[in-house]
Design an enzyme around this catalytic site. Sequence first.
Site, PDB file in Angstrom:
ATOM      1  N   ASN A  92       0.828  -1.204   0.000  1.00 31.81           N
ATOM      2  CA  ASN A  92       0.000   0.000   0.000  1.00 31.81           C
ATOM      3  C   ASN A  92       0.861   1.253   0.000  1.00 31.81           C
ATOM      4  O   ASN A  92       1.915   1.306   0.646  1.00 31.81           O
ATOM      5  CB  ASN A  92      -0.998  -0.002   1.169  1.00 31.81           C
ATOM      6  CG  ASN A  92      -0.367  -0.239   2.519  1.00 31.81           C
ATOM      7  OD1 ASN A  92       0.678  -0.872   2.624  1.00 31.81           O
ATOM      8  ND2 ASN A  92      -1.000   0.260   3.554  1.00 31.81           N
ATOM      9  N   VAL A  93       0.409   2.236  -0.762  1.00 30.21           N
ATOM     10  CA  VAL A  93       1.140   3.508  -0.901  1.00 30.21           C
ATOM     11  C   VAL A  93       0.165   4.627  -0.576  1.00 30.21           C
ATOM     12  O   VAL A  93      -0.806   4.836  -1.309  1.00 30.21           O
ATOM     13  CB  VAL A  93       1.697   3.661  -2.343  1.00 30.21           C
ATOM     14  CG1 VAL A  93       2.415   4.996  -2.495  1.00 30.21           C
ATOM     15  CG2 VAL A  93       2.628   2.494  -2.683  1.00 30.21           C
ATOM     16  N   SER A  97      -2.822  13.564   0.919  1.00 29.48           N
ATOM     17  CA  SER A  97      -4.239  13.716   0.604  1.00 29.48           C
ATOM     18  C   SER A  97      -4.813  12.304   0.702  1.00 29.48           C
ATOM     19  O   SER A  97      -4.679  11.486  -0.217  1.00 29.48           O
ATOM     20  CB  SER A  97      -4.404  14.281  -0.819  1.00 29.48           C
ATOM     21  OG  SER A  97      -5.759  14.319  -1.162  1.00 29.48           O
ATOM     22  N   GLU A 105      -3.024  -4.555  -3.036  1.00 27.36           N
ATOM     23  CA  GLU A 105      -3.524  -5.413  -4.109  1.00 27.36           C
ATOM     24  C   GLU A 105      -3.548  -4.669  -5.432  1.00 27.36           C
ATOM     25  O   GLU A 105      -3.145  -5.194  -6.469  1.00 27.36           O
ATOM     26  CB  GLU A 105      -4.947  -5.903  -3.785  1.00 27.36           C
ATOM     27  CG  GLU A 105      -5.067  -6.746  -2.530  1.00 27.36           C
ATOM     28  CD  GLU A 105      -5.347  -5.913  -1.295  1.00 27.36           C
ATOM     29  OE1 GLU A 105      -4.783  -4.791  -1.162  1.00 27.36           O
ATOM     30  OE2 GLU A 105      -6.117  -6.376  -0.444  1.00 27.36           O
ATOM     31  N   CYS A 138     -10.084  -5.289   0.337  1.00 27.69           N
ATOM     32  CA  CYS A 138     -11.229  -4.372   0.406  1.00 27.69           C
ATOM     33  C   CYS A 138     -12.087  -4.547  -0.848  1.00 27.69           C
ATOM     34  O   CYS A 138     -11.693  -5.194  -1.828  1.00 27.69           O
ATOM     35  CB  CYS A 138     -10.751  -2.923   0.544  1.00 27.69           C
ATOM     36  SG  CYS A 138     -10.130  -2.203  -0.989  1.00 27.69           S
TER      37      CYS A 138
HETATM   38  N1  THU Z   1      -5.245  -1.491   2.563  1.00 30.99           N
HETATM   39  C1  THU Z   1      -4.713  -2.308   1.628  1.00 30.99           C
HETATM   40  O1  THU Z   1      -3.577  -2.121   1.182  1.00 30.99           O
HETATM   41  N2  THU Z   1      -5.465  -3.356   1.185  1.00 30.99           N
HETATM   42  C2  THU Z   1      -6.727  -3.624   1.607  1.00 30.99           C
HETATM   43  O2  THU Z   1      -7.378  -4.522   1.057  1.00 30.99           O
HETATM   44  C3  THU Z   1      -7.285  -2.904   2.736  1.00 30.99           C
HETATM   45  C4  THU Z   1      -6.585  -1.641   3.099  1.00 30.99           C
HETATM   46  C5  THU Z   1      -4.453  -0.351   3.014  1.00 30.99           C
HETATM   47  C6  THU Z   1      -4.960   0.981   2.533  1.00 30.99           C
HETATM   48  C7  THU Z   1      -4.398   1.921   3.582  1.00 30.99           C
HETATM   49  O3  THU Z   1      -3.093   2.265   3.209  1.00 30.99           O
HETATM   50  C8  THU Z   1      -4.335   1.081   4.826  1.00 30.99           C
HETATM   51  O4  THU Z   1      -4.463  -0.286   4.410  1.00 30.99           O
HETATM   52  C9  THU Z   1      -5.406   1.376   5.849  1.00 30.99           C
HETATM   53  O5  THU Z   1      -6.676   1.295   5.290  1.00 30.99           O
END
Ligand code: THU
Length: 185
Positions: A92-93, A97, A105, A138
């Site tokens: 996750n990046v 903002s 994913e 998600c």
């Molecule tokens: N996040 C993911 O990378 N994948 C998911 O399926 C759920 C949430 C990340 C997004 C954000 O950077 C952090 O988790 C908190 O929501």
Amino acid sequence: MCKRCVNRRANLLSWESTSYNLKYRRPLRCLAARKTISMQMNAPLEHLTTEEFEKLKRNALEARQRSYSPYSKFRVGCCIMLKSKECILGANVENASYGGAICAERTAVVKAVTSGARDNWLCLAISGDSLESCISPCGICRQVIREFADLKMPIVMFNGDGSKHVIKTLQDLLPLSFGPEDLAD
Ligand code: THU
């Protein structure tokens, strides 16, 4: 039972380690003569050897190191394993903002597609940092995965140290889904 069988039996048990997946359960038996382990215990699909499953897990866990998550401090790693067994990693990046955050994913999906691997995905695995629970993709990520993956593709959800996992098919996670073929005519 030989040592190899004991190891493979352990692997089969671990594929079954979640009660969510009991409907696919089959009787255990000696697999000495077989090269691969069927993942049909949990999800109807292709085959992975013990080594390949370990590779999938290692990559899903290691991918978290690439996470840029200073705001949520919630690291997520993703590994798409192609049928060639090549692994494409994502994390996750986030962004100042907040709405600009991209999940692990979708990072992996975009990397795969833009490197020419639009299909031939064997499975997808994710990991968060929690030792207790296995996080699941998600809703937006489920839909984005749906664009490129077979509905029978397994999604493996690991906890933080890989000691627990849950396996579901994409179909399980996104029933009655809308996909490219629905726009066909
Ligand atoms: N996040 C993911 O990378 N994948 C998911 O399926 C759920 C949430 C990340 C997004 C954000 O950077 C952090 O988790 C908190 O929501």
